[in-house]
Design a protein around this motif. Structure first.
Motif, PDB file in Angstrom:
ATOM      1  N   VAL A  94       0.612 -84.919  56.663  1.00  0.00           N
ATOM      2  CA  VAL A  94       0.361 -83.196  56.951  1.00  0.00           C
ATOM      3  C   VAL A  94      -0.799 -82.781  55.817  1.00  0.00           C
ATOM      4  O   VAL A  94      -1.522 -82.127  55.935  1.00  0.00           O
ATOM      5  CB  VAL A  94       1.842 -83.055  56.469  1.00  0.00           C
ATOM      6  CG1 VAL A  94       1.164 -80.973  56.176  1.00  0.00           C
ATOM      7  CG2 VAL A  94       2.289 -83.038  58.045  1.00  0.00           C
ATOM      8  N   ALA A  95      -0.715 -83.105  54.231  1.00  0.00           N
ATOM      9  CA  ALA A  95      -1.516 -82.846  53.451  1.00  0.00           C
ATOM     10  C   ALA A  95      -3.197 -83.821  53.511  1.00  0.00           C
ATOM     11  O   ALA A  95      -3.898 -82.645  53.959  1.00  0.00           O
ATOM     12  CB  ALA A  95      -1.411 -83.274  52.123  1.00  0.00           C
ATOM     13  N   ALA A  96      -3.204 -84.426  54.079  1.00  0.00           N
ATOM     14  CA  ALA A  96      -4.526 -84.586  54.501  1.00  0.00           C
ATOM     15  C   ALA A  96      -5.317 -84.185  55.268  1.00  0.00           C
ATOM     16  O   ALA A  96      -6.299 -83.885  55.668  1.00  0.00           O
ATOM     17  CB  ALA A  96      -4.318 -86.702  54.966  1.00  0.00           C
ATOM     18  N   VAL A  97      -4.059 -83.548  56.927  1.00  0.00           N
ATOM     19  CA  VAL A  97      -4.491 -83.100  58.212  1.00  0.00           C
ATOM     20  C   VAL A  97      -4.792 -82.093  57.889  1.00  0.00           C
ATOM     21  O   VAL A  97      -6.104 -81.537  57.395  1.00  0.00           O
ATOM     22  CB  VAL A  97      -3.300 -83.394  59.391  1.00  0.00           C
ATOM     23  CG1 VAL A  97      -4.351 -82.178  59.743  1.00  0.00           C
ATOM     24  CG2 VAL A  97      -3.888 -84.317  59.466  1.00  0.00           C
ATOM     25  N   PHE A 111      -0.820 -72.523  56.205  1.00  0.00           N
ATOM     26  CA  PHE A 111      -0.107 -73.174  57.178  1.00  0.00           C
ATOM     27  C   PHE A 111       0.034 -74.798  56.677  1.00  0.00           C
ATOM     28  O   PHE A 111       1.063 -75.497  56.900  1.00  0.00           O
ATOM     29  CB  PHE A 111      -1.194 -74.183  57.986  1.00  0.00           C
ATOM     30  CG  PHE A 111      -0.944 -72.731  59.846  1.00  0.00           C
ATOM     31  CD1 PHE A 111      -0.187 -72.546  60.387  1.00  0.00           C
ATOM     32  CD2 PHE A 111      -2.035 -71.927  59.174  1.00  0.00           C
ATOM     33  CE1 PHE A 111      -0.421 -71.510  60.928  1.00  0.00           C
ATOM     34  CE2 PHE A 111      -2.588 -71.047  60.446  1.00  0.00           C
ATOM     35  CZ  PHE A 111      -1.233 -70.354  61.047  1.00  0.00           C
ATOM     36  N   LEU A 112      -0.996 -75.423  55.230  1.00  0.00           N
ATOM     37  CA  LEU A 112      -0.094 -76.363  54.408  1.00  0.00           C
ATOM     38  C   LEU A 112       0.640 -76.275  53.433  1.00  0.00           C
ATOM     39  O   LEU A 112       1.509 -76.921  53.600  1.00  0.00           O
ATOM     40  CB  LEU A 112      -1.866 -77.068  53.617  1.00  0.00           C
ATOM     41  CG  LEU A 112      -1.689 -77.298  52.292  1.00  0.00           C
ATOM     42  CD1 LEU A 112      -1.133 -78.974  53.166  1.00  0.00           C
ATOM     43  CD2 LEU A 112      -3.149 -77.899  51.753  1.00  0.00           C
ATOM     44  N   TRP A 113       0.875 -75.049  53.371  1.00  0.00           N
ATOM     45  CA  TRP A 113       1.916 -75.255  51.968  1.00  0.00           C
ATOM     46  C   TRP A 113       3.538 -74.948  53.010  1.00  0.00           C
ATOM     47  O   TRP A 113       4.619 -75.149  52.744  1.00  0.00           O
ATOM     48  CB  TRP A 113       1.873 -73.571  51.591  1.00  0.00           C
ATOM     49  CG  TRP A 113       0.845 -72.852  50.862  1.00  0.00           C
ATOM     50  CD1 TRP A 113       0.185 -71.522  50.923  1.00  0.00           C
ATOM     51  CD2 TRP A 113      -0.691 -73.713  50.394  1.00  0.00           C
ATOM     52  NE1 TRP A 113      -0.969 -71.797  50.386  1.00  0.00           N
ATOM     53  CE2 TRP A 113      -1.363 -72.936  49.807  1.00  0.00           C
ATOM     54  CE3 TRP A 113      -0.420 -75.289  49.913  1.00  0.00           C
ATOM     55  CZ2 TRP A 113      -2.483 -72.907  49.063  1.00  0.00           C
ATOM     56  CZ3 TRP A 113      -1.539 -75.340  49.178  1.00  0.00           C
ATOM     57  CH2 TRP A 113      -2.154 -74.781  48.493  1.00  0.00           C
ATOM     58  N   ILE A 114       3.156 -74.123  53.947  1.00  0.00           N
ATOM     59  CA  ILE A 114       4.431 -74.154  54.966  1.00  0.00           C
ATOM     60  C   ILE A 114       4.667 -75.711  55.595  1.00  0.00           C
ATOM     61  O   ILE A 114       6.773 -76.118  55.215  1.00  0.00           O
ATOM     62  CB  ILE A 114       4.529 -73.004  56.104  1.00  0.00           C
ATOM     63  CG1 ILE A 114       4.026 -72.398  55.582  1.00  0.00           C
ATOM     64  CG2 ILE A 114       5.737 -73.250  56.940  1.00  0.00           C
ATOM     65  CD1 ILE A 114       6.052 -72.068  54.878  1.00  0.00           C
ATOM     66  N   PHE A 115       3.880 -76.576  56.233  1.00  0.00           N
ATOM     67  CA  PHE A 115       4.477 -78.009  57.238  1.00  0.00           C
ATOM     68  C   PHE A 115       4.842 -78.852  56.033  1.00  0.00           C
ATOM     69  O   PHE A 115       5.480 -79.500  55.917  1.00  0.00           O
ATOM     70  CB  PHE A 115       3.278 -77.881  57.731  1.00  0.00           C
ATOM     71  CG  PHE A 115       3.002 -77.601  59.277  1.00  0.00           C
ATOM     72  CD1 PHE A 115       3.984 -76.093  59.874  1.00  0.00           C
ATOM     73  CD2 PHE A 115       1.456 -77.209  59.563  1.00  0.00           C
ATOM     74  CE1 PHE A 115       4.272 -75.669  60.684  1.00  0.00           C
ATOM     75  CE2 PHE A 115       1.271 -76.018  60.488  1.00  0.00           C
ATOM     76  CZ  PHE A 115       2.534 -75.873  61.360  1.00  0.00           C
ATOM     77  N   LEU A 116       3.689 -79.009  54.948  1.00  0.00           N
ATOM     78  CA  LEU A 116       4.275 -78.940  53.807  1.00  0.00           C
ATOM     79  C   LEU A 116       6.237 -79.381  52.827  1.00  0.00           C
ATOM     80  O   LEU A 116       6.078 -80.663  53.202  1.00  0.00           O
ATOM     81  CB  LEU A 116       3.094 -79.741  52.680  1.00  0.00           C
ATOM     82  CG  LEU A 116       2.751 -80.676  51.472  1.00  0.00           C
ATOM     83  CD1 LEU A 116       3.115 -81.792  52.189  1.00  0.00           C
ATOM     84  CD2 LEU A 116       1.658 -80.370  50.635  1.00  0.00           C
ATOM     85  N   GLY A 117       5.792 -78.001  53.265  1.00  0.00           N
ATOM     86  CA  GLY A 117       7.130 -77.599  52.073  1.00  0.00           C
ATOM     87  C   GLY A 117       8.022 -77.560  52.227  1.00  0.00           C
ATOM     88  O   GLY A 117       9.387 -77.245  52.513  1.00  0.00           O
ATOM     89  N   ALA A 118       8.240 -76.608  53.465  1.00  0.00           N
ATOM     90  CA  ALA A 118       9.833 -76.130  54.577  1.00  0.00           C
ATOM     91  C   ALA A 118      10.007 -77.805  54.412  1.00  0.00           C
ATOM     92  O   ALA A 118      11.552 -76.773  54.383  1.00  0.00           O
ATOM     93  CB  ALA A 118       9.311 -75.696  55.399  1.00  0.00           C
TER      94      ALA A 118
END
Length: 456
Positions: free
Chosen positions: A225-228, A346-353
């Motif tokens: 997720v982070a890489a993308v 989007f990064l913060w949500i998809f990584l942390g949720a």
């Protein structure tokens, strides 16, 4: 508790028919409706989202909604847009998050772009200013309604009410930075749960076996997720720097607003003063006063207030277009600014949720997040008061009081028409229960009518 999401997140994302019974197509129409009604800054936007998703559709419970909101409040960037992304992800995985978060941005992006073209190409037309005049009165009523709604649900104990008051005083009188208020409230909530002062309502609806939540346990999934999303966010920035160098306006916009995406805690108001100072004094992108005009556009169009940065990007590129036609350069500059501002969200949500969902049964964490919500109510009230001052009075000055500085109105700058329209909007919102769209349309029409008869 919502019956529809009791098992909502226990269904694998690959399922054609989610167990909660809400199809992606149905959710998409609802997210678009929320986006079109997302006026009034984060307070109004969150209130609209809550009314539709929790009260009307019953897709998530009150506790689940606040759990997600508290996490989004901790993140840099627009909390309402990130909350939409979080809830969309919760319902339908990554596709749902992209649709909900993307649609939340789209109407505002289109509106701000159109208004930017009009503003720069044709000047601040009288009828446009009149529409803004009416819309500001409506927005004030909507924001106050949102504060009342969120406060009514979040401030149920004396400690919660005290936290809200302390947060209000801290930010209004002592100018305490928003991140410190959030951290302090969270610490108070955590300690309160430890000593029994603050029993927490633990969010237990839904299954902890959910595929999305379980994915967080894999070390590979967060890395992917982070890489993308880091590539999607930063690759255009690197490409512009390589192709045009650091002094090109597009490179400057990409780098500057990528940095802003990392420090925009507390929403748009927390960062706009800094952006305005650099955009005017350092880069020379805007003239004095234009930032406030851009903020007026953002306040009276749907979507996050931070969308005002698209206006900054448009003006900057329009005035330094290089080989491009000015309007085309402005459009590209605005779109670039929007991309580097919202891609990290989007990064913060998809990584942390997924991690936040796994921790929703933690009593101490729930208490800390509940305390943060109480503090945010105080911050929201401060923003509502600030907005009221700048809506009803044309001038506000700093008054020294006991070594501190307070914003006070210049009484001779009182605008009776703005006050009367704001009062009418409040009656419509609080007593007549008029819908958001109706209040906005009526106030905008009244503002235009007052302009046509020469009263404003």
């Amino acid at each position: 508790m919502s019956a529809r999401l009791t098992t909502a997140v226990s269904e694998p994302r690959s399922s054609a028919t989610p167990e909660h019974g809400v199809s992606l197509a149905e959710a998409t129409t609802v997210w678009l409706r929320i986006a079109l009604l997302s006026f009034g800054g984060p307070a109004g936007q969150i209130a609209v989202m809550h009314r539709i998703v929790v009260d009307e559709k019953r897709w998530v419970s009150e506790e689940r909604f606040l759990h997600a909101l508290n996490y989004c409040m901790l993140l840099p960037g627009p909390e309402a847009q990130q909350l939409a992304t979080y809830l969309g992800w919760l319902m339908h995985g990554t596709r749902g998050g992209l649709i909900a978060g993307g649609l939340f941005i789209l109407p505002g992006a289109i509106a701000i772009m159109a208004l930017s073209v009009i503003y720069i190409s044709f000047g601040q037309l009288g009828f446009v200013a009149a529409l803004f005049f009416g819309l500001k009165a409506a927005v004030l009523a909507i924001v106050l309604q949102a504060v009342a709604r969120v406060g009514g649900r979040a401030l149920k104990t004396p400690l919660m009410r005290a936290l809200a008051v302390l947060a209000l005083l801290a930010i209004m009188i002592f100018d305490v930075p928003f991140p410190l208020i959030v951290l302090g409230a969270g610490l108070i909530g955590w300690l309160g749960s430890r000593i029994g002062w603050m029993p927490a309502r633990v969010v237990t609806d839904g299954s902890n076996d959910d595929e999305r939540v379980a994915a967080a346990s894999s070390s590979a999934q967060p890395l992917r997720v982070a890489a993308v999303w880091l590539v999607l966010w930063l690759a255009p920035v690197a490409a512009l720097l390589i192709a045009f160098g650091p002094d090109n306006v597009f490179s400057q916009l990409a780098v500057f607003f990528s940095k802003m995406a990392l420090v925009t805690f507390g929403g748009a108001y927390a960062v706009l003063a800094y952006v305005a100072q650099l955009a005017v004094d350092h880069y020379g992108w805007l003239r004095p006063g234009e930032m406030l005009d851009g903020l007026g556009m953002a306040e009276t169009t749907p979507g996050p207030l931070i969308m005002v940065l698209q206006f900054v990007g448009y003006v900057a590129a329009y005035r330094a277009p290089g080989a491009l036609p000015p309007v085309a350069a402005g459009v590209l500059g605005g779109l670039l600014t929007t991309w580097v501002t919202f891609a990290p969200c989007f990064l913060w949500i998809f990584l942390g949720a997924p991690y936040i969902e796994r921790l929703r049964g933690n009593a101490a964490l729930s208490a800390a997040l509940a305390a943060i919500t109480a503090a945010v109510v105080g911050v929201m009230l401060n923003l509502a008061l600030w907005f009221a001052l700048h809506t009803i009075f044309h001038e506000v000055r700093k008054l020294p009081v006991a070594g501190l500085w307070l914003d006070v109105p210049v009484l001779t700058s009182f605008d009776p028409w703005a006050a009367a329209l704001a009062a009418a909007a409040m009656v419509a919102v609080f007593y007549l229960r008029a819908g958001t769209a109706a209040v906005l349309l009526l106030c905008a029409g009244t503002g235009l009518g007052l302009h046509l008869v020469g009263l404003i």
